[in-house]
Every structure is written in C-alpha cells, then in structure tokens.
Design an enzyme around this catalytic site. Structure first.
Site, PDB file in Angstrom:
ATOM      1  N   VAL A 136      -7.701  -6.249  22.573  1.00 48.37           N
ATOM      2  CA  VAL A 136      -7.137  -5.230  23.459  1.00 48.37           C
ATOM      3  C   VAL A 136      -8.032  -5.022  24.684  1.00 48.37           C
ATOM      4  O   VAL A 136      -7.548  -4.716  25.781  1.00 48.37           O
ATOM      5  CB  VAL A 136      -6.861  -3.925  22.668  1.00 48.37           C
ATOM      6  CG1 VAL A 136      -8.123  -3.202  22.274  1.00 48.37           C
ATOM      7  CG2 VAL A 136      -5.924  -3.012  23.432  1.00 48.37           C
ATOM      8  N   ASP A 137      -9.316  -5.211  24.522  1.00 47.33           N
ATOM      9  CA  ASP A 137     -10.285  -5.083  25.620  1.00 47.33           C
ATOM     10  C   ASP A 137      -9.953  -6.087  26.736  1.00 47.33           C
ATOM     11  O   ASP A 137      -9.852  -5.719  27.919  1.00 47.33           O
ATOM     12  CB  ASP A 137     -11.683  -5.342  25.036  1.00 47.33           C
ATOM     13  CG  ASP A 137     -12.823  -4.951  25.958  1.00 47.33           C
ATOM     14  OD1 ASP A 137     -12.560  -4.349  27.010  1.00 47.33           O
ATOM     15  OD2 ASP A 137     -13.983  -5.240  25.591  1.00 47.33           O
ATOM     16  N   SER A 197     -11.229  -1.048  15.954  1.00 41.62           N
ATOM     17  CA  SER A 197     -12.052  -1.800  14.975  1.00 41.62           C
ATOM     18  C   SER A 197     -11.279  -2.677  14.000  1.00 41.62           C
ATOM     19  O   SER A 197     -11.900  -3.363  13.181  1.00 41.62           O
ATOM     20  CB  SER A 197     -12.968  -0.869  14.143  1.00 41.62           C
ATOM     21  OG  SER A 197     -14.136  -0.533  14.854  1.00 41.62           O
ATOM     22  N   THR A 198      -9.941  -2.658  14.038  1.00 40.59           N
ATOM     23  CA  THR A 198      -9.210  -3.394  12.998  1.00 40.59           C
ATOM     24  C   THR A 198      -8.834  -4.822  13.389  1.00 40.59           C
ATOM     25  O   THR A 198      -8.111  -5.492  12.658  1.00 40.59           O
ATOM     26  CB  THR A 198      -7.934  -2.635  12.556  1.00 40.59           C
ATOM     27  OG1 THR A 198      -7.036  -2.536  13.674  1.00 40.59           O
ATOM     28  CG2 THR A 198      -8.271  -1.251  12.048  1.00 40.59           C
ATOM     29  N   TYR A 222     -13.329  -6.713  14.811  1.00 36.73           N
ATOM     30  CA  TYR A 222     -14.365  -6.013  14.032  1.00 36.73           C
ATOM     31  C   TYR A 222     -14.013  -5.838  12.553  1.00 36.73           C
ATOM     32  O   TYR A 222     -14.815  -5.293  11.784  1.00 36.73           O
ATOM     33  CB  TYR A 222     -14.705  -4.673  14.688  1.00 36.73           C
ATOM     34  CG  TYR A 222     -15.576  -4.778  15.925  1.00 36.73           C
ATOM     35  CD1 TYR A 222     -16.079  -6.001  16.362  1.00 36.73           C
ATOM     36  CD2 TYR A 222     -15.907  -3.650  16.670  1.00 36.73           C
ATOM     37  CE1 TYR A 222     -16.870  -6.093  17.488  1.00 36.73           C
ATOM     38  CE2 TYR A 222     -16.715  -3.739  17.802  1.00 36.73           C
ATOM     39  CZ  TYR A 222     -17.193  -4.961  18.210  1.00 36.73           C
ATOM     40  OH  TYR A 222     -17.996  -5.043  19.330  1.00 36.73           O
ATOM     41  N   ILE A 274      -0.485  -1.722  24.665  1.00 33.90           N
ATOM     42  CA  ILE A 274      -1.040  -0.479  25.219  1.00 33.90           C
ATOM     43  C   ILE A 274      -1.219  -0.569  26.734  1.00 33.90           C
ATOM     44  O   ILE A 274      -1.235   0.454  27.417  1.00 33.90           O
ATOM     45  CB  ILE A 274      -2.349  -0.099  24.498  1.00 33.90           C
ATOM     46  CG1 ILE A 274      -2.641   1.404  24.681  1.00 33.90           C
ATOM     47  CG2 ILE A 274      -3.521  -0.954  24.951  1.00 33.90           C
ATOM     48  CD1 ILE A 274      -3.703   1.940  23.747  1.00 33.90           C
TER      49      ILE A 274
HETATM   50  N1  AR6 Z   1      -2.101  -3.354  22.780  1.00 37.45           N
HETATM   51  C1  AR6 Z   1      -2.317  -2.703  21.617  1.00 37.45           C
HETATM   52  N2  AR6 Z   1      -3.078  -3.199  20.627  1.00 37.45           N
HETATM   53  C2  AR6 Z   1      -3.625  -4.419  20.817  1.00 37.45           C
HETATM   54  C3  AR6 Z   1      -3.461  -5.170  22.006  1.00 37.45           C
HETATM   55  C4  AR6 Z   1      -2.650  -4.590  23.024  1.00 37.45           C
HETATM   56  N3  AR6 Z   1      -2.420  -5.194  24.183  1.00 37.45           N
HETATM   57  N4  AR6 Z   1      -4.147  -6.341  21.873  1.00 37.45           N
HETATM   58  C5  AR6 Z   1      -4.717  -6.329  20.649  1.00 37.45           C
HETATM   59  N5  AR6 Z   1      -4.395  -5.183  20.001  1.00 37.45           N
HETATM   60  P1  AR6 Z   1      -9.506  -5.722  18.787  1.00 37.45           P
HETATM   61  P2  AR6 Z   1     -11.862  -4.330  17.636  1.00 37.45           P
HETATM   62  C6  AR6 Z   1      -4.781  -4.719  18.652  1.00 37.45           C
HETATM   63  O1  AR6 Z   1      -9.974  -7.018  18.234  1.00 37.45           O
HETATM   64  O2  AR6 Z   1     -11.499  -4.768  16.278  1.00 37.45           O
HETATM   65  C7  AR6 Z   1     -13.065  -7.310  21.667  1.00 37.45           C
HETATM   66  O3  AR6 Z   1     -13.449  -8.618  21.956  1.00 37.45           O
HETATM   67  C8  AR6 Z   1      -5.267  -5.743  17.657  1.00 37.45           C
HETATM   68  O4  AR6 Z   1      -4.173  -6.415  17.070  1.00 37.45           O
HETATM   69  O5  AR6 Z   1      -8.965  -5.693  20.148  1.00 37.45           O
HETATM   70  O6  AR6 Z   1     -12.257  -2.897  17.866  1.00 37.45           O
HETATM   71  C9  AR6 Z   1     -14.045  -6.272  22.217  1.00 37.45           C
HETATM   72  O7  AR6 Z   1     -14.642  -6.705  23.422  1.00 37.45           O
HETATM   73  C10 AR6 Z   1      -5.979  -4.839  16.644  1.00 37.45           C
HETATM   74  O8  AR6 Z   1      -5.039  -4.255  15.763  1.00 37.45           O
HETATM   75  O9  AR6 Z   1     -10.714  -4.608  18.748  1.00 37.45           O
HETATM   76  C11 AR6 Z   1     -15.044  -6.161  21.111  1.00 37.45           C
HETATM   77  O10 AR6 Z   1     -16.014  -7.180  21.187  1.00 37.45           O
HETATM   78  C12 AR6 Z   1      -6.537  -3.716  17.517  1.00 37.45           C
HETATM   79  O11 AR6 Z   1      -5.893  -3.852  18.793  1.00 37.45           O
HETATM   80  C13 AR6 Z   1     -14.216  -6.355  19.866  1.00 37.45           C
HETATM   81  O12 AR6 Z   1     -13.087  -7.115  20.269  1.00 37.45           O
HETATM   82  C14 AR6 Z   1      -8.035  -3.801  17.726  1.00 37.45           C
HETATM   83  O13 AR6 Z   1      -8.432  -5.166  17.761  1.00 37.45           O
HETATM   84  C15 AR6 Z   1     -13.717  -5.044  19.320  1.00 37.45           C
HETATM   85  O14 AR6 Z   1     -13.038  -5.269  18.109  1.00 37.45           O
END
Ligand code: AR6
Length: 172
Positions: free
Chosen positions: A32-33, A116-117, A120, A10
C-alpha cells in the site's frame, strides 16, 4: 454508521486523511505504501524526506498531493515475529497514534488499510480485532469523527474484518 468496511484501493478514497502502512524510513516501499506514493506523486516523497523517519508504533502527517485524500498519515506497523515480541501492543499503538493526529487536526473522515498484514505478516484475524477495537474506542471518544473507513484489498480480508466486527471472530 460511522464505521465502514469496504473492499477497494485506498488510493481512490476521498477523506480528510488516508493512512499509509509505511516502514520506519518513510521513503516508500511495496504494498500500500508503494501504491500511495505512486498515486500521490513525487511531492509526497519530497515531504517524507523532511520527516527523517518514524519509529514503529508512531505516526507522521503529510499532505495528500495528487490523491483524492487531503492528507496522508504514515504509520509504521510491527513486523510479525511470532507474537511474543510486543507486536499486538505496537499495532494498537499505531491506531492510537493515528487517532491522536486525527484529533489534533480536527479531521472528520479517515481511511485505514489493514496495517502490518501484508509484507509484515501480522495474522489478519488478530490484526482485525486490534484495529476494530481501537477504531471503536476512538469513535466513542471523539464525537467529531464522522466516519472511519477500513479499506480491505481482498474479499478474504474483508470477510475476516466483517466476521470480527460481527463478534464472531474466534479467540486465537
Ligand atoms: N489499498 C488498500 N490496501 C492495500 C493496497 C491498496 N492500494 N495495496 C495493498 N494493500 P502492506 P505492511 C493491503 O504489505 O504489512 C511496504 O513495503 C495489503 O493487501 O502494504 O504494513 C512498506 O514500505 C495488506 O492487506 O503493509 C513496509 O516496508 C495491507 O494493505 C511494509 O510494506 C498491508 O500490507 C509494511 O508492511
């Protein structure tokens, strides 16, 4: 098609806004954050500090800095705790809060990750049904919304979203 599902990163997507799956501190993290903060540069963290956090289900707007996207909409998804703790309603509220900002700002293009997937642990198929349901409602309601892209990070996640979109999402 005003709704697009793609596999990718993203942080590479050009849009009026990309959505960040943040935590309530809004000070960065993993997943992703972390990727968004790395790609946007330290100016993003500086602006986030001024926001003083964000409750679960709400959303906050910043600029995109070094990202191709003009803005970042940070939202805080629910941590999955088994499903009896209002997680589904809170996840729906994330999408609604993001679209409220999109409408207020008059953005035409927005890209979401699967909120969240990851860390979280929200079950992906259930999350996909909620995400696609809210996106569909927003597209119906807002003619000015030209394109919503969901950016999935793995082939398996993309396939799940495609299956749910095609109406074969099961019932769990
Ligand atoms: N582009 C698109 N999707 C991505 C990318 C990317 N560059 N990187 C990861 N994903 P998550 P959450 C996907 O864990 O579950 C963080 O530490 C990943 O594979 O990023 O909402 C925050 O600071 C998954 O499918 O977010 C919070 O503490 C999706 O993005 C916590 O994680 C969401 O995974 C939030 O957890």
């Amino acid at each position: 098609m005003r709704l697009e599902l793609i596999r990718g990163d993203i942080t590479r997507v050009d849009a009026d806004a990309i959505v960040n799956a943040a935590n309530s501190a809004l000070l960065g993290g993993g997943g992703v954050d972390g990727a968004i903060h790395r790609a946007a540069g330290p100016e993003l963290l500086a602006e986030c500090r001024l926001l003083r956090g964000c409750p679960t289900g709400q959303a906050r707007l910043t600029r995109g800095y070094r990202l191709p996207a003009r803005h970042v909409i940070h939202t805080v998804g629910p941590v999955w705790r088994g499903g009896a703790d209002g997680e589904s309603a809170l996840l729906a509220r994330c999408y609604q809060s993001v679209f409220a900002l999109v409408e207020q700002q008059g953005f035409g293009t927005v890209a979401f990750p699967s909120i969240s997937t990851g860390v979280y642990r929200f079950p992906i198929e259930r999350a996909a049904r909620i995400a696609l349901g809210e996106i569909r409602k927003a597209l119906e309601r807002m003619p000015s919304l030209e394109k919503v892209t969901v950016v999935l990070f793995s082939d398996a996640d993309l396939e799940t979203y495609q299956r749910v979109l095609s109406g074969d999402g099961g019932s769990s």
